[in-house]
Design an enzyme around this catalytic site. Structure first.
Site, PDB file in Angstrom:
ATOM      1  CB  SER A  38      -0.865   0.066   1.280  1.00 44.73           C
ATOM      2  OG  SER A  38      -1.656   1.309   1.317  1.00 44.73           O
ATOM      3  CG  ASP A  39       1.207   5.690  -1.799  1.00 47.43           C
ATOM      4  OD1 ASP A  39       2.191   5.754  -1.384  1.00 47.43           O
ATOM      5  OD2 ASP A  39       0.399   6.705  -2.458  1.00 47.43           O
ATOM      6  CE  LYS A  40       3.593   8.858   4.458  1.00 47.19           C
ATOM      7  NZ  LYS A  40       2.826   9.897   4.520  1.00 47.19           N
TER       8      LYS A  40
ATOM      9  CB  THR B 125      -2.814   0.587  -2.958  1.00 52.34           C
ATOM     10  OG1 THR B 125      -1.928   1.115  -2.178  1.00 52.34           O
ATOM     11  CG2 THR B 125      -3.630  -0.662  -2.317  1.00 52.34           C
TER      12      THR B 125
ATOM     13  CG  ASP C 177      -1.864   8.565  -4.865  1.00 57.19           C
ATOM     14  OD1 ASP C 177      -0.570   8.333  -5.151  1.00 57.19           O
ATOM     15  OD2 ASP C 177      -2.246   9.338  -4.064  1.00 57.19           O
TER      16      ASP C 177
END
Length: 907
Positions: free
Chosen positions: A329-331, A623, A625
């Site tokens: 996951s991205d943070k 994940t 963005d």
């Protein structure tokens, strides 16, 4: 000139200008033309992608597709045009379904191109000019101002209050203050403060820079190349179904050869009859309705996921989520709120804590665990300074608070609101007389106001910059630095404040800000973890799923958030991207497995980490963005993009888009994925026994049914025709299996470990079940076929008319037995191991809707003249219906007994 240099950030301005053979007056038109010829246009290479026709052709170009097409053509050659039409219709339906699944024209590369602006401000031959960005070349002098997109990779030469938003490229959660000072050669992408990269956005200030890279040689271009080279993996389900299809194809071809040889050589049947039995076998053994069943089940999962804020762009991704064993996951915005929040103020050696998160000013201020009804004057003064020495604003639209300007300054305004200060009123009461804006070189901001009848200079900035301008004793200074270090270890961004009096001064004179100030205090802020993300991580851990945080943010921040989320122990450190560069593949796999927090990572690092985890058998969800996430999103087994903050590039590269940017929605999607997979297995366990039974029925007919003589010619008895078999496969099986997709989540779904990526969809238990059910259906159907056929023909010489009449009715009762067997077996398939009573008889109304619909269709199959002509069926009386129903019902008690024995003896 040397424009192919790997690094530019470690050179002085003079060295950069020399290597690029340029100057402040810019390039001449002749130089531009030469460099355009040498380096090409400043644009990203694109792929044309697959045409719709090629995608459609791939649906036909597989072993099962060719087998069915061959069976259709064989039927045409034998003059069985109705059978051929139905077979070809089944092939076409499956191809259309597959095409709809796969037709997702990839636009990720085209979306990358849209990140580069259309025009740029340059200096050429000493004159300012506006040129199309594709005409930029290395050595061009470019100017930037607030609101511009950076048109190419630039080495900055001069900056003024420059803030650049780089989150889409580096993952840095806050705008970056830029300068023109050389950076260390080993500096990561996010730490190269003297560089401005193509596709990023200027938030504040102005700058000039020289182009050092264009097109695919830019950082954005490197991602473009990675995205083009990255292969999108098949899902675990599609891999397993491909193996099943290949196995069925081999078995069917072998059986067809045996059938033709046995029919013509042993039973002396006409070659045409033997070939038609072979066609019927091919149609029987192939589960033509299975693609439709899988598509519908996945589509139902898609609808359910959409209700839980996860939009699925690729149907098989629904099932892949259920097999996920690692989530990378991205943070920012996923595990955290992407909203800077002041958490602590430190004044006069005392600590004050703020509750509430984000830009909503709801929240209290407390000291030593006690909420303060009245704030001390020292805190009020600190809030006043934070609001006045500030360029940001807050907007409240229908209860939703959004920042205008720098997120750090907006967080200070929110803290002021929690302390009762409204920015507009305070700024009106104490208007700003002058300002020295924040610059990356000075790391402070100063404003001049008239407060309490006297001039007052307010100073805000980096702690080390502010403290060196303050009059503090050694003990006070040490105490302040200890507090700063404590908050920094917690991942906070610390801002220091100071002030001094100014007598009769109407403007700030540069240099006066170095005069002695009175220290006011510190404020610490952080982008806080989502509460629901913490809960979701606990759920994932309980389901055997490992969570790894991979971010471009600063290591200290990543470590603090990782500890709060339970991903990192207090003694552990985040692994930085540059530490991965020198690792061998084996070392990388070990680090990827053992470490859960990675910071300052580049796109290549994310991609390598995903591949390292996949190499160890993990099903990886990723994940992201930003543009920098796109290659790893595409490579991961399941790419998940953010719907709110995500770039178009990341969304197009992903298979799932989260509409609320919330990690908790990933956990919900995993839960839904496991439910979908369980229900798909139930559907397969329901459909495949029928196909095996149909093949067995034809085999029994070929090997054990007697050959009858019709008007002096030998005729093979065939229990079902190809069109009747297709009716069962496409109508009966689909109508009954689809309701299984609506079954609720199994009680232990999120308490069991993820299934291994290579695990077969058919366990030994499922194989045994398929064989038992197929045997029950075969015995009942074949027995009733023979009983009905010979009851009608009797002992008189057999004419063609009597044979046709008896065959039609016997085949119809055979189809009816199979249909009733499916109905009663469906009830048992609601739970593969437990009694259907344990689920509640009426917990899934879709089951009864499916049964009712099939019975209605079967009545039409038997009694409608049009369908009788198409499928060769005949009308049955009540006696035949009753006998067929009783024969079909046998499967219910037998499978229920088998379940009881398995559960009783833990088999």
């Amino acid at each position: 000139m040397n424009s192919e240099r790997k690094t530019w950030h470690d050179l002085s301005i003079e060295e950069v200008v020399k290597e690029l053979a340029t100057q402040n007056e810019g390039l001449s038109e002749v130089e531009v033309a030469e460099r355009l010829q040498k380096f090409g246009a400043n644009e990203l290479a694109t792929n044309n992608g697959e045409s719709p026709w090629r995608i459609f052709w791939r649906q036909l170009n597989n072993p099962i597709g060719w087998l069915l097409i061959a069976a259709g053509f064989l039927a045409v050659l034998l003059g069985k045009h109705t059978d051929a039409a139905v077979v070809f219709g089944a092939v076409l339906i499956n191809a259309i379904i597959g095409f709809i699944q796969e037709y997702r024209a990839s636009k990720a590369i085209e979306e990358l191109a849209t990140m580069v602006p259309e025009s740029a401000a340059v200096v050429r031959s000493g004159l300012p000019a506006k040129v199309h960005t594709r005409e930029l070349v290395p050595g061009d002098m470019v100017t930037l101002q607030s609101g511009d997109k950076v048109p190419a990779d630039l080495r900055l030469l001069r900056t003024k209050n420059l803030l650049v938003e780089e989150a889409a490229l580096t993952g840095e959660s806050l705008p970056v203050a830029k300068n023109a000072v050389p950076a260390p050669r080993e500096a990561s992408l996010g730490d190269r403060l003297n560089m401005a990269y193509s596709g990023t956005m200027v938030i504040q200030g102005t700058a000039s820079g020289v182009v050092v890279a264009t097109g695919n040689t830019t950082e954005l271009g490197r991602i473009n190349v990675l995205l083009n080279q990255t292969v999108q993996l098949e899902t675990p389900l599609t891999k397993q179904l491909a193996k099943v299809s290949a196995g069925i194809t081999v078995a069917v071809v072998a059986a067809v050869v045996v059938f033709i040889g046995f029919g013509t050589l042993v039973k002396n049947a006409p070659i045409g009859d033997a070939l038609m039995v072979a066609v019927a076998l091919a149609v029987a053994a192939i589960p033509e309705g299975l693609p439709a069943v899988i598509t519908i089940a996945l589509a139902i999962g898609v609808r359910r996921m959409a209700a839980r804020h996860a939009v699925v762009r690729h149907l098989p991704a629904v099932e892949t989520l259920g097999a996920t064993s690692v989530i990378c996951s991205d943070k920012t915005g996923t595990l955290t709120r992407n909203e800077m929040t002041v958490q602590v103020a430190w004044v006069d050696g005392l600590e004050y804590r703020y509750d509430g998160v984000g830009y909503d000013p709801s929240g209290e201020i407390e000291h030593d665990g006690v909420r303060l009804a009245e704030l001390p004057s020292s805190i009020k003064d600190l809030h006043t300074m934070a609001v006045l020495c500030n360029d940001a604003a807050l907007r409240n639209a229908e209860g939703v608070w959004t920042p205008v300007g720098d997120p750090t300054e907006a967080a200070l305004l929110v803290a002021g609101l929690k302390g009762g200060l409204i920015a507009e009123e305070l700024r009106s009461q104490f208007p700003r007389l002058d300002v020295i804006p924040f610059e990356s070189e000075t790391k402070f901001m100063a404003t001049l106001h008239r407060i309490g009848g006297e001039g007052r200079v307010l100073l805000k900035g980096a702690p080390e910059t502010v403290l060196q301008r303050c009059l503090l004793g050694e003990e006070e200074l040490q105490s302040a630095y200890e507090a700063i270090e404590t908050y920094a270890r917690q991942g906070m961004r610390v801002i220091a404040f100071a002030w001094r009096r100014s007598t009769g001064q109407e403007e700030l004179v540069p240099g006066e800000e170095n005069e002695s100030f009175s220290f006011a205090g510190l404020m610490g802020m952080i982008d806080p973890p989502r509460t629901e993300a913490m809960d979701a991580i606990r759920i994932c851990h309980g389901a055997g799923i490992t969570i790894k945080m991979i971010t471009g943010d600063h290591p200290t921040t990543a470590e603090a958030i990782g500890r709060q989320l339970g991903l990192l122990g207090h003694e552990n450190k985040a692994v930085q991207g540059r530490e991965l560069d020198g690792l061998t593949e084996d070392q990388l796999r070990a680090v990827a497995t053992e470490s859960n927090v990675f910071a300052r990572v580049a796109p290549e690092h994310k991609l390598r980490l995903v591949e390292a985890l996949q190499a160890q058998g993990h099903v990886v969800a990723m994940t992201g963005d930003g543009v920098n996430d796109a290659p790893s999103l595409k490579r991961a087994d399941i790419g998940i993009a953010m719907g709110i903050t995500g770039t178009s590039v990341s969304k197009e590269a992903a298979k799932v888009v989260l509409m609320d940017d919330n990690f908790a929605s990933i956990a919900a999607a995993v839960e839904e994925g496991r439910r979908v997979y369980d229900n798909l297995i139930k559907s397969l366990a329901f459909v495949l026994p029928t196909n095996l039974a149909l093949a067995c029925i034809l085999a029994v007919a070929m090997f054990f049914f007697p050959t009858v003589t019709v008007d002096g010619a030998s005729v093979l008895l065939v229990a079902m025709s190809p069109t009747q078999i297709l009716w069962i496969n496409l109508i009966a099986s689909v109508t009954l299996s689809v309701p299984l997709a609506f079954e609720t989540l199994e009680p232990n779904a999120l308490r069991r470990a993820p299934r291994p990526a290579g695990e077969s969809i058919f366990s030994r238990f499922i194989i045994y079940r398929i064989i038992i059910v197929a045997a029950i259906i075969t015995v009942g159907s074949c027995g009733l076929f023979l009983w009905e056929y010979f009851r009608i023909v009797g002992t008189a010489p057999l004419t063609a008319a009597r044979h046709a009449f008896a065959l039609a009715e016997a085949q119809t009762i055979c189809v009816t037995v199979v249909t009733f067997s499916q109905i009663f077996y469906l009830i048992n398939c609601r739970s593969l191991r437990n009694s259907f009573f344990s689920l509640g008889v009426f917990s899934n109304p879709a089951i009864f809707v499916g049964i009712g619909l099939l019975l209605l269709l079967h009545i039409c199959f038997i009694y409608l003249p049009a369908l009788q002509g198409l499928f060769g069926s005949a009308a049955l009386d009540a006696r035949a219906w009753l006998i067929a129903a009783l024969a079909g019902a046998i499967v219910l008690p037998i499978i229920s007994l088998e379940k009881w024995i398995r559960n009783r003896y833990c088999l």
